[in-house]
Design a protein around this motif. Sequence first.
Motif, short mmCIF file in Angstrom:
data_model
loop_
_atom_site.label_atom_id
_atom_site.label_comp_id
_atom_site.label_asym_id
_atom_site.label_seq_id
_atom_site.Cartn_x
_atom_site.Cartn_y
_atom_site.Cartn_z
N LYS A 15 0.82 -1.23 0.00
CA LYS A 15 0.00 0.00 0.00
C LYS A 15 0.84 1.26 0.00
CE LYS A 15 -2.14 -0.11 3.90
NZ LYS A 15 -1.68 -1.30 4.59
N THR A 33 -2.14 6.76 6.93
CA THR A 33 -2.92 6.86 8.18
C THR A 33 -2.46 5.84 9.23
OG1 THR A 33 -4.69 5.37 7.46
CG2 THR A 33 -4.94 7.73 6.95
N GLY A 34 -1.71 4.81 8.80
CA GLY A 34 -1.15 3.87 9.77
C GLY A 34 -0.23 4.59 10.76
N TYR A 37 -2.01 5.72 13.94
CA TYR A 37 -2.19 4.65 14.93
C TYR A 37 -0.85 4.24 15.54
CZ TYR A 37 -6.88 4.67 13.21
OH TYR A 37 -8.15 5.08 12.88
N ARG A 38 0.20 4.27 14.72
CA ARG A 38 1.54 3.94 15.24
C ARG A 38 1.99 4.99 16.26
NH1 ARG A 38 4.90 0.28 12.07
NH2 ARG A 38 3.56 -0.77 10.58
N ARG A 68 8.32 2.49 12.99
CA ARG A 68 8.26 1.36 12.05
C ARG A 68 8.60 0.01 12.67
NH1 ARG A 68 5.16 2.50 7.98
NH2 ARG A 68 5.46 4.62 7.29
N ALA A 73 4.00 -1.55 15.73
CA ALA A 73 2.94 -2.00 14.82
C ALA A 73 1.87 -2.77 15.59
CB ALA A 73 3.52 -2.87 13.70
N ALA A 76 -0.06 -0.40 17.71
CA ALA A 76 -0.97 0.37 16.84
C ALA A 76 -2.22 -0.44 16.55
CB ALA A 76 -0.26 0.73 15.53
N SER A 77 -2.04 -1.71 16.21
CA SER A 77 -3.17 -2.57 15.89
C SER A 77 -4.09 -2.73 17.11
CB SER A 77 -2.61 -3.92 15.40
OG SER A 77 -3.60 -4.85 15.19
N ALA A 80 -6.02 0.52 17.69
CA ALA A 80 -6.93 0.74 16.56
C ALA A 80 -8.27 0.02 16.74
CB ALA A 80 -6.27 0.28 15.25
N ARG A 86 -10.25 5.79 17.34
CA ARG A 86 -10.53 5.99 15.91
C ARG A 86 -11.27 7.32 15.71
NH1 ARG A 86 -8.99 1.47 13.47
NH2 ARG A 86 -9.54 2.46 11.52
N ARG A 108 -6.78 1.26 6.48
CA ARG A 108 -7.62 0.05 6.54
C ARG A 108 -9.09 0.36 6.27
NH1 ARG A 108 -3.06 -0.89 7.50
NH2 ARG A 108 -2.11 -2.62 8.63
N ASP A 109 -9.50 1.60 6.59
CA ASP A 109 -10.93 1.96 6.55
C ASP A 109 -11.16 3.24 5.76
OD1 ASP A 109 -9.62 3.68 8.25
OD2 ASP A 109 -11.28 3.84 9.67
N ILE A 110 -10.26 3.58 4.86
CA ILE A 110 -10.39 4.88 4.17
C ILE A 110 -11.58 4.84 3.21
CG2 ILE A 110 -9.19 6.64 2.81
CD1 ILE A 110 -7.96 6.00 5.61
N ARG A 158 -1.93 -9.53 13.24
CA ARG A 158 -2.48 -8.20 12.93
C ARG A 158 -3.66 -8.29 11.96
NH1 ARG A 158 0.29 -3.27 11.16
NH2 ARG A 158 2.13 -4.34 10.40
N ARG A 165 -12.21 -6.81 14.21
CA ARG A 165 -12.70 -5.81 15.16
C ARG A 165 -14.06 -5.27 14.71
NH1 ARG A 165 -8.12 -1.79 13.00
NH2 ARG A 165 -9.31 -0.87 11.31
O1 DC Z 1 -0.57 0.38 7.87
P1 DC Z 1 0.23 0.12 9.16
O2 DC Z 1 0.80 -1.27 9.20
O3 DC Z 1 1.23 1.18 9.44
O4 DC Z 1 -0.88 0.21 10.33
C1 DC Z 1 -0.59 -0.07 11.69
C2 DC Z 1 -1.89 -0.48 12.40
O5 DC Z 1 -2.75 0.64 12.48
C3 DC Z 1 -2.69 -1.57 11.71
O6 DC Z 1 -2.37 -2.86 12.16
C4 DC Z 1 -4.12 -1.23 12.01
C5 DC Z 1 -4.12 0.24 12.29
N1 DC Z 1 -4.73 1.06 11.24
C6 DC Z 1 -6.11 1.17 11.26
O7 DC Z 1 -6.77 0.52 12.07
N2 DC Z 1 -6.72 1.99 10.38
C7 DC Z 1 -6.02 2.68 9.47
N3 DC Z 1 -6.66 3.49 8.62
C8 DC Z 1 -4.61 2.55 9.41
C9 DC Z 1 -3.99 1.72 10.31
#
Ligand code: DC
Length: 202
Positions: A15, A33-34, A37-38, A68, A73, A76-77, A80, A86, A108-110, A158, A165
């Motif tokens: 991505k 956008t990750g 959350y990170r 990173r 990660a 972040a998950s 999230a 959120r 993930r949810d854009i 992850r 969720r």
């Molecule tokens: O894309 P990434 O691996 O950097 O994202 C890290 C975590 O953030 C991923 O496991 C879930 C969460 N995330 C999310 O829930 N919604 C998003 N739009 C982006 C990331």
Amino acid sequence: MSFTVAIDGPAAAGKGTVSRAVAAHFGLAHLDTGLLYRAVGKRVLLGENPVAAARALRAEDLEADGLRTQDVAQAASKVAVMPEVREAMVDFQRAFARRSGGAVLDGRDIGTVICPEAEAKLFVTASAECRAERRLKELVENGHQASYDSVLADVRERDARDSDRVAAPLRPAADATCIDTSDLTIAQAVGSAIAAVTAART
Ligand code: DC
């Protein structure tokens, strides 16, 4: 005029590479956008409350070092999954999406929640094994130590948490173009993405 490209998909599917290339090709701004959350996950590892950390997040936090790593990660998950975390970051993402000149947002949810009205939507995916191999290469190149098995387990864990969720689970929007990058070169994946966005612009 604003033009929004929404790019969703699981961890390490390509991505980021595709999003940066699409943004550069069309001259659009890009938000990973990750990183939001990170940045929250990192603050939680340092002892902060997740919701307070999400509400206090500033654009500069996305530039912080150490976002990173596998630990961040996973953190972040975990944050999230929380609806209040959120919710705290929705306005920032929507404002970015609608900036004049247009934007690419990846996450993930854009396409499903943040920008359901995006002009172009892509869902970029690949097999878990393939994503684990790529993520391992990236970690090693950045000087981190990891084994293939631990990275594959991490990717699967992850995937399960992001997909199962209740709040904004990972899934393709009904009108997204799916690109499976498992057997594609970077150039082929980028080419498919640019073709899909070009079709949406005309
Ligand atoms: O894309 P990434 O691996 O950097 O994202 C890290 C975590 O953030 C991923 O496991 C879930 C969460 N995330 C999310 O829930 N919604 C998003 N739009 C982006 C990331």
